[in-house]
Design a protein around this motif. Structure first.
Motif, PDB file in Angstrom:
ATOM      1  N   TYR A 185       0.831  -1.211   0.000  1.00  0.00           N
ATOM      2  CA  TYR A 185       0.000   0.000   0.000  1.00  0.00           C
ATOM      3  C   TYR A 185       0.863   1.258   0.000  1.00  0.00           C
ATOM      4  CZ  TYR A 185      -3.281   3.543   1.667  1.00  0.00           C
ATOM      5  OH  TYR A 185      -4.040   4.682   1.815  1.00  0.00           O
ATOM      6  N   ARG A 186       1.940   1.240   0.745  1.00  0.00           N
ATOM      7  CA  ARG A 186       2.802   2.409   0.826  1.00  0.00           C
ATOM      8  C   ARG A 186       3.519   2.680  -0.498  1.00  0.00           C
ATOM      9  NH1 ARG A 186       6.435   1.370   5.984  1.00  0.00           N
ATOM     10  NH2 ARG A 186       6.046  -0.796   5.341  1.00  0.00           N
ATOM     11  N   LEU A 187       3.688   1.625  -1.313  1.00  0.00           N
ATOM     12  CA  LEU A 187       4.387   1.790  -2.581  1.00  0.00           C
ATOM     13  C   LEU A 187       3.448   2.144  -3.730  1.00  0.00           C
ATOM     14  CD1 LEU A 187       7.004  -1.134  -2.578  1.00  0.00           C
ATOM     15  CD2 LEU A 187       7.393   1.294  -2.163  1.00  0.00           C
ATOM     16  N   HIS A 188       2.159   1.966  -3.538  1.00  0.00           N
ATOM     17  CA  HIS A 188       1.227   2.256  -4.631  1.00  0.00           C
ATOM     18  C   HIS A 188       1.012   3.763  -4.748  1.00  0.00           C
ATOM     19  CE1 HIS A 188      -2.261   1.831  -7.292  1.00  0.00           C
ATOM     20  NE2 HIS A 188      -1.799   0.604  -7.518  1.00  0.00           N
ATOM     21  N   THR A 189       1.012   4.250  -5.981  1.00  0.00           N
ATOM     22  CA  THR A 189       0.944   5.701  -6.187  1.00  0.00           C
ATOM     23  C   THR A 189      -0.462   6.269  -6.010  1.00  0.00           C
ATOM     24  OG1 THR A 189       0.671   5.350  -8.579  1.00  0.00           O
ATOM     25  CG2 THR A 189       2.931   5.663  -7.752  1.00  0.00           C
ATOM     26  N   ASN A 190      -1.469   5.425  -6.137  1.00  0.00           N
ATOM     27  CA  ASN A 190      -2.860   5.889  -5.966  1.00  0.00           C
ATOM     28  C   ASN A 190      -3.457   5.242  -4.722  1.00  0.00           C
ATOM     29  OD1 ASN A 190      -5.486   6.733  -6.109  1.00  0.00           O
ATOM     30  ND2 ASN A 190      -5.866   5.962  -8.184  1.00  0.00           N
ATOM     31  N   GLU A 245     -11.475 -11.961 -16.262  1.00  0.00           N
ATOM     32  CA  GLU A 245     -12.183 -12.138 -17.520  1.00  0.00           C
ATOM     33  C   GLU A 245     -11.865 -13.491 -18.119  1.00  0.00           C
ATOM     34  OE1 GLU A 245     -10.956  -8.914 -19.940  1.00  0.00           O
ATOM     35  OE2 GLU A 245     -12.155  -7.404 -18.878  1.00  0.00           O
ATOM     36  N   GLY A 246     -12.917 -14.254 -18.439  1.00  0.00           N
ATOM     37  CA  GLY A 246     -12.728 -15.564 -19.056  1.00  0.00           C
ATOM     38  C   GLY A 246     -11.887 -16.515 -18.224  1.00  0.00           C
ATOM     39  N   GLY A 247     -11.990 -16.366 -16.925  1.00  0.00           N
ATOM     40  CA  GLY A 247     -11.232 -17.251 -16.040  1.00  0.00           C
ATOM     41  C   GLY A 247      -9.807 -16.806 -15.816  1.00  0.00           C
ATOM     42  N   ASN A 248      -9.407 -15.708 -16.455  1.00  0.00           N
ATOM     43  CA  ASN A 248      -8.044 -15.197 -16.298  1.00  0.00           C
ATOM     44  C   ASN A 248      -8.058 -13.913 -15.479  1.00  0.00           C
ATOM     45  OD1 ASN A 248      -6.889 -17.221 -17.976  1.00  0.00           O
ATOM     46  ND2 ASN A 248      -7.622 -16.098 -19.780  1.00  0.00           N
ATOM     47  N   PHE A 249      -7.140 -13.839 -14.527  1.00  0.00           N
ATOM     48  CA  PHE A 249      -7.067 -12.685 -13.640  1.00  0.00           C
ATOM     49  C   PHE A 249      -6.091 -11.660 -14.214  1.00  0.00           C
ATOM     50  CE2 PHE A 249      -4.976 -10.499 -10.060  1.00  0.00           C
ATOM     51  CZ  PHE A 249      -6.086  -9.878  -9.513  1.00  0.00           C
ATOM     52  N   HIS A 250      -6.523 -10.376 -14.206  1.00  0.00           N
ATOM     53  CA  HIS A 250      -5.681  -9.304 -14.715  1.00  0.00           C
ATOM     54  C   HIS A 250      -5.618  -8.191 -13.661  1.00  0.00           C
ATOM     55  CE1 HIS A 250      -5.925 -11.082 -18.769  1.00  0.00           C
ATOM     56  NE2 HIS A 250      -7.222 -11.255 -18.500  1.00  0.00           N
ATOM     57  N   ALA A 251      -4.438  -7.664 -13.485  1.00  0.00           N
ATOM     58  CA  ALA A 251      -4.265  -6.575 -12.522  1.00  0.00           C
ATOM     59  C   ALA A 251      -3.320  -5.532 -13.086  1.00  0.00           C
ATOM     60  CB  ALA A 251      -3.730  -7.109 -11.207  1.00  0.00           C
ATOM     61  N   THR A 252      -3.629  -4.290 -12.843  1.00  0.00           N
ATOM     62  CA  THR A 252      -2.783  -3.176 -13.282  1.00  0.00           C
ATOM     63  C   THR A 252      -2.387  -2.368 -12.060  1.00  0.00           C
ATOM     64  OG1 THR A 252      -3.984  -3.047 -15.372  1.00  0.00           O
ATOM     65  CG2 THR A 252      -2.614  -1.172 -14.769  1.00  0.00           C
ATOM     66  N   TRP A 253      -1.105  -2.419 -11.719  1.00  0.00           N
ATOM     67  CA  TRP A 253      -0.637  -1.726 -10.531  1.00  0.00           C
ATOM     68  C   TRP A 253       0.210  -0.518 -10.913  1.00  0.00           C
ATOM     69  CZ3 TRP A 253      -3.410  -3.822  -6.954  1.00  0.00           C
ATOM     70  CH2 TRP A 253      -3.684  -5.200  -6.964  1.00  0.00           C
ATOM     71  N   CYS A 254       0.308   0.415 -10.008  1.00  0.00           N
ATOM     72  CA  CYS A 254       1.136   1.607 -10.225  1.00  0.00           C
ATOM     73  C   CYS A 254       2.093   1.756  -9.052  1.00  0.00           C
ATOM     74  CB  CYS A 254       0.263   2.856 -10.368  1.00  0.00           C
ATOM     75  SG  CYS A 254      -0.821   2.856 -11.805  1.00  0.00           S
ATOM     76  N   TRP A 255       3.225   1.047  -9.132  1.00  0.00           N
ATOM     77  CA  TRP A 255       4.173   1.055  -8.023  1.00  0.00           C
ATOM     78  C   TRP A 255       5.152   2.205  -8.175  1.00  0.00           C
ATOM     79  CZ3 TRP A 255       1.756  -1.956  -5.013  1.00  0.00           C
ATOM     80  CH2 TRP A 255       1.210  -3.166  -5.447  1.00  0.00           C
ATOM     81  N   SER A 256       5.597   2.735  -7.070  1.00  0.00           N
ATOM     82  CA  SER A 256       6.578   3.824  -7.083  1.00  0.00           C
ATOM     83  C   SER A 256       7.985   3.301  -7.357  1.00  0.00           C
ATOM     84  CB  SER A 256       6.549   4.581  -5.753  1.00  0.00           C
ATOM     85  OG  SER A 256       6.835   3.704  -4.671  1.00  0.00           O
ATOM     86  N   ARG A 257       8.200   1.994  -7.213  1.00  0.00           N
ATOM     87  CA  ARG A 257       9.479   1.348  -7.549  1.00  0.00           C
ATOM     88  C   ARG A 257       9.214  -0.118  -7.834  1.00  0.00           C
ATOM     89  NH1 ARG A 257      11.521  -1.829  -3.502  1.00  0.00           N
ATOM     90  NH2 ARG A 257      10.854  -1.401  -1.324  1.00  0.00           N
ATOM     91  N   ASP A 258      10.202  -0.809  -8.311  1.00  0.00           N
ATOM     92  CA  ASP A 258      10.053  -2.221  -8.654  1.00  0.00           C
ATOM     93  C   ASP A 258       9.790  -3.050  -7.401  1.00  0.00           C
ATOM     94  OD1 ASP A 258      10.482  -1.669 -11.303  1.00  0.00           O
ATOM     95  OD2 ASP A 258      12.649  -2.084 -11.219  1.00  0.00           O
ATOM     96  N   ILE A 259       8.973  -4.087  -7.564  1.00  0.00           N
ATOM     97  CA  ILE A 259       8.673  -4.993  -6.458  1.00  0.00           C
ATOM     98  C   ILE A 259       9.759  -6.048  -6.360  1.00  0.00           C
ATOM     99  CG2 ILE A 259       6.996  -6.643  -5.529  1.00  0.00           C
ATOM    100  CD1 ILE A 259       6.068  -3.739  -5.575  1.00  0.00           C
ATOM    101  N   SER A 260      10.362  -6.181  -5.173  1.00  0.00           N
ATOM    102  CA  SER A 260      11.445  -7.150  -4.976  1.00  0.00           C
ATOM    103  C   SER A 260      11.470  -7.607  -3.529  1.00  0.00           C
ATOM    104  CB  SER A 260      12.795  -6.523  -5.360  1.00  0.00           C
ATOM    105  OG  SER A 260      13.054  -5.379  -4.544  1.00  0.00           O
ATOM    106  N   GLY A 261      12.280  -8.623  -3.271  1.00  0.00           N
ATOM    107  CA  GLY A 261      12.446  -9.132  -1.910  1.00  0.00           C
ATOM    108  C   GLY A 261      11.152  -9.686  -1.333  1.00  0.00           C
TER     109      GLY A 261
END
Length: 280
Positions: free
Chosen positions: A11-16, A28-44
């Motif tokens: 939550y702290r890394l999300h821009t919105n 959609e059609g059994g497939n999950f889709h997500a669009t995130w807006c991170w302030s930096r790359d997700i790691s660790g």
């Protein structure tokens, strides 16, 4: 469950910070889709958090109306009801399983008295014994009024010599004979006496409740001011409060002060349903 609390690092890394689930994720059609807006790359460790979040949201089904709503699983239609919750709590409580919901209510007394009765019967009053159970060091758990026993809920309201004297005065006032050493539950049900009307039963039960309430109130006053009220003073307050509360709540008839002081049980001889008085 609040996602921003469960996945606080993400939550702290999300821009919105005000984005909804429907803004960012869909299936959609059994497939999950997500669009995130991170302030930096997700790691660790964040990778594991994101995987858990994705798995959780993959089974998310939005409301068809487009508006998210709470649903209560204890009702068939999902709507919450205080009456239904009360019913569930009463029926699931072992110590009052045999007592009807109606017996826990009395329209002749204010809500604060009804709450006091509930707290008393469930041992939720802050007596010294109960406070000691919860880890509060009071130095002593003996009754501050009579010093003849431990200050439990039952001792405070019934067994203390101060309380016992008041109960005897109330029983004598109602011409019910000497007060017997009843338990907490039995003392507040208004049963065991041959009342001929619904009004008489309600009046007596309400008088019991007011008696317990005024005893507790006077004990609190002594605890904080060290001024010990006399039994006669508390008894007079009980008579006055009963008259004040009952006369304001009973419709269609008048309770006369002189008659109330002399023989309150005389109103039982009316032998009319409590509904006649607008309290049923």
């Amino acid at each position: 469950m609040v996602l921003k609390d469960k996945f606080n690092r993400l939550y702290r890394l999300h821009t919105n910070k005000f984005a909804t689930i429907l803004d960012r994720a869909r299936c959609e059609g059994g497939n999950f889709h997500a669009t995130w807006c991170w302030s930096r790359d997700i790691s660790g460790r964040l990778v594991g958090d994101l995987t858990t979040l994705t798995n959780l949201l993959s089974s998310f089904v939005p409301c068809s109306s487009g508006k998210e709503e709470w649903s209560w699983s204890w009702s068939k239609d999902g709507s919450f009801s205080v009456h239904k919750l009360t019913d569930i709590l009463v029926r699931s409580s072992p110590d009052i399983a045999t007592v009807s919901i109606k017996s826990l209510r009395n329209k002749l007394v204010p809500l604060k008295v009804e709450l006091f009765i509930w707290r008393t019967r469930h041992k939720r009053l802050p007596t010294r014994v109960e406070l000691d159970k919860r880890g509060m060091d009071l130095g002593t758990v003996r009754c501050p009024v009579c010093d003849n026993g431990l200050e439990s809920v039952e001792h405070s309201i019934i067994l203390c010599t101060f309380a016992f004297d008041i109960w005897n005065r109330v029983y004598d006032w109602w011409k019910l004979g000497p007060f017997t050493n009843l338990g907490i539950n039995e003392s507040f049900l208004g049963n065991g006496y041959n009342f001929t009307s619904d009004l008489g039963k309600l009046l007596w039960q309400a008088t019991e409740w007011v008696t317990g309430y005024m005893i507790w109130k006077s004990r609190n006053a002594f605890t904080f001011t060290k001024i010990k009220p006399t039994c006669a003073m508390v008894f007079k307050d009980i008579q006055l409060k009963c008259f004040e509360w009952f006369s304001n709540r009973i419709k269609g008839t008048n309770i006369e002060w002189d008659v109330w002081l002399a023989n309150p049980r005389g109103y039982d001889s009316l032998a009319l349903s409590s509904r006649r008085f607008g309290i049923g």
